[in-house]
Design a protein around this motif. Sequence first.
Motif, mmCIF file in Angstrom:
data_model
loop_
_atom_site.group_PDB
_atom_site.id
_atom_site.type_symbol
_atom_site.label_atom_id
_atom_site.label_comp_id
_atom_site.label_asym_id
_atom_site.label_seq_id
_atom_site.Cartn_x
_atom_site.Cartn_y
_atom_site.Cartn_z
ATOM 1 N N GLY A 35 0.850 -1.190 0.000
ATOM 2 C CA GLY A 35 0.000 0.000 0.000
ATOM 3 C C GLY A 35 0.885 1.239 0.000
ATOM 4 O O GLY A 35 1.708 1.427 -0.872
ATOM 5 N N GLY A 36 0.771 2.059 1.030
ATOM 6 C CA GLY A 36 1.589 3.261 1.136
ATOM 7 C C GLY A 36 2.823 3.070 1.997
ATOM 8 O O GLY A 36 3.478 4.035 2.371
ATOM 9 N N ARG A 37 3.160 1.815 2.325
ATOM 10 C CA ARG A 37 4.321 1.545 3.177
ATOM 11 C C ARG A 37 5.451 0.928 2.380
ATOM 12 O O ARG A 37 5.220 0.181 1.432
ATOM 13 C CB ARG A 37 3.952 0.586 4.312
ATOM 14 N N ILE A 38 6.668 1.231 2.780
ATOM 15 C CA ILE A 38 7.862 0.593 2.222
ATOM 16 C C ILE A 38 8.361 -0.379 3.281
ATOM 17 O O ILE A 38 8.547 -0.005 4.440
ATOM 18 C CB ILE A 38 8.968 1.625 1.922
ATOM 19 N N ILE A 39 8.576 -1.620 2.890
ATOM 20 C CA ILE A 39 9.073 -2.637 3.815
ATOM 21 C C ILE A 39 10.463 -3.043 3.359
ATOM 22 O O ILE A 39 10.665 -3.433 2.206
ATOM 23 C CB ILE A 39 8.138 -3.859 3.847
ATOM 24 N N LEU A 40 11.424 -2.933 4.252
ATOM 25 C CA LEU A 40 12.789 -3.384 3.981
ATOM 26 C C LEU A 40 13.018 -4.660 4.771
ATOM 27 O O LEU A 40 12.756 -4.717 5.972
ATOM 28 C CB LEU A 40 13.811 -2.328 4.411
ATOM 29 N N ARG A 41 13.508 -5.688 4.098
ATOM 30 C CA ARG A 41 13.807 -6.963 4.761
ATOM 31 C C ARG A 41 15.259 -7.337 4.483
ATOM 32 O O ARG A 41 15.728 -7.218 3.363
ATOM 33 C CB ARG A 41 12.911 -8.075 4.233
ATOM 34 N N LYS A 42 15.921 -7.797 5.527
ATOM 35 C CA LYS A 42 17.285 -8.274 5.373
ATOM 36 C C LYS A 42 17.255 -9.541 4.541
ATOM 37 O O LYS A 42 16.482 -10.457 4.813
ATOM 38 C CB LYS A 42 17.897 -8.540 6.754
ATOM 39 N N ASN A 43 18.063 -9.605 3.507
ATOM 40 C CA ASN A 43 18.114 -10.769 2.632
ATOM 41 C C ASN A 43 19.020 -11.817 3.276
ATOM 42 O O ASN A 43 20.224 -11.622 3.371
ATOM 43 C CB ASN A 43 18.648 -10.371 1.249
ATOM 44 N N VAL A 44 18.441 -12.933 3.724
ATOM 45 C CA VAL A 44 19.225 -13.981 4.373
ATOM 46 C C VAL A 44 19.600 -15.099 3.399
ATOM 47 O O VAL A 44 20.327 -16.014 3.767
ATOM 48 C CB VAL A 44 18.489 -14.564 5.604
ATOM 49 N N ASP A 45 19.127 -15.031 2.151
ATOM 50 C CA ASP A 45 19.450 -16.074 1.176
ATOM 51 C C ASP A 45 20.949 -16.221 1.003
ATOM 52 O O ASP A 45 21.486 -17.327 0.959
ATOM 53 C CB ASP A 45 18.821 -15.771 -0.188
ATOM 54 N N ASP A 46 21.658 -15.100 0.903
ATOM 55 C CA ASP A 46 23.098 -15.124 0.691
ATOM 56 C C ASP A 46 23.813 -15.729 1.898
ATOM 57 O O ASP A 46 24.749 -16.504 1.765
ATOM 58 C CB ASP A 46 23.614 -13.713 0.416
ATOM 59 N N ALA A 47 23.347 -15.395 3.097
ATOM 60 C CA ALA A 47 23.967 -15.934 4.311
ATOM 61 C C ALA A 47 23.818 -17.449 4.370
ATOM 62 O O ALA A 47 24.745 -18.170 4.739
ATOM 63 C CB ALA A 47 23.352 -15.290 5.544
ATOM 64 N N LEU A 48 22.648 -17.959 3.989
ATOM 65 C CA LEU A 48 22.433 -19.410 3.982
ATOM 66 C C LEU A 48 23.291 -20.085 2.922
ATOM 67 O O LEU A 48 23.829 -21.168 3.143
ATOM 68 C CB LEU A 48 20.953 -19.723 3.754
#
Length: 91
Positions: A35-48
């Motif tokens: 919607g009107g929010r920006i969500i930032l998520r840490k990408n853990v794929d690379d760490a795995l």
Amino acid sequence: MEATVAERGQITLPKAVRDALGLTKGTTLKVELDGGRIILRKNVDDALAKLRGRFKLDGFASTDDAMRAIRGHAPGDPYLPPESEPEGDAP
């Protein structure tokens, strides 16, 4: 907490946020719109991916064998363990 968008569209995340999530230089963040929010998520794929292959199976031929030893035979598992010899009188 607040962050200001700079001329080139960049923002600086507050230090408390970076420290809480363990964000360091080069950390990849996933950006999502909700919607009107920006969500930032840490990408853990690379760490795995970096951890893959670093742990030994301690004598097991495969990951499947190690999981069977831990969990037992799963329903629908096509693998049948070798039958053990019955105890007692042997011919």
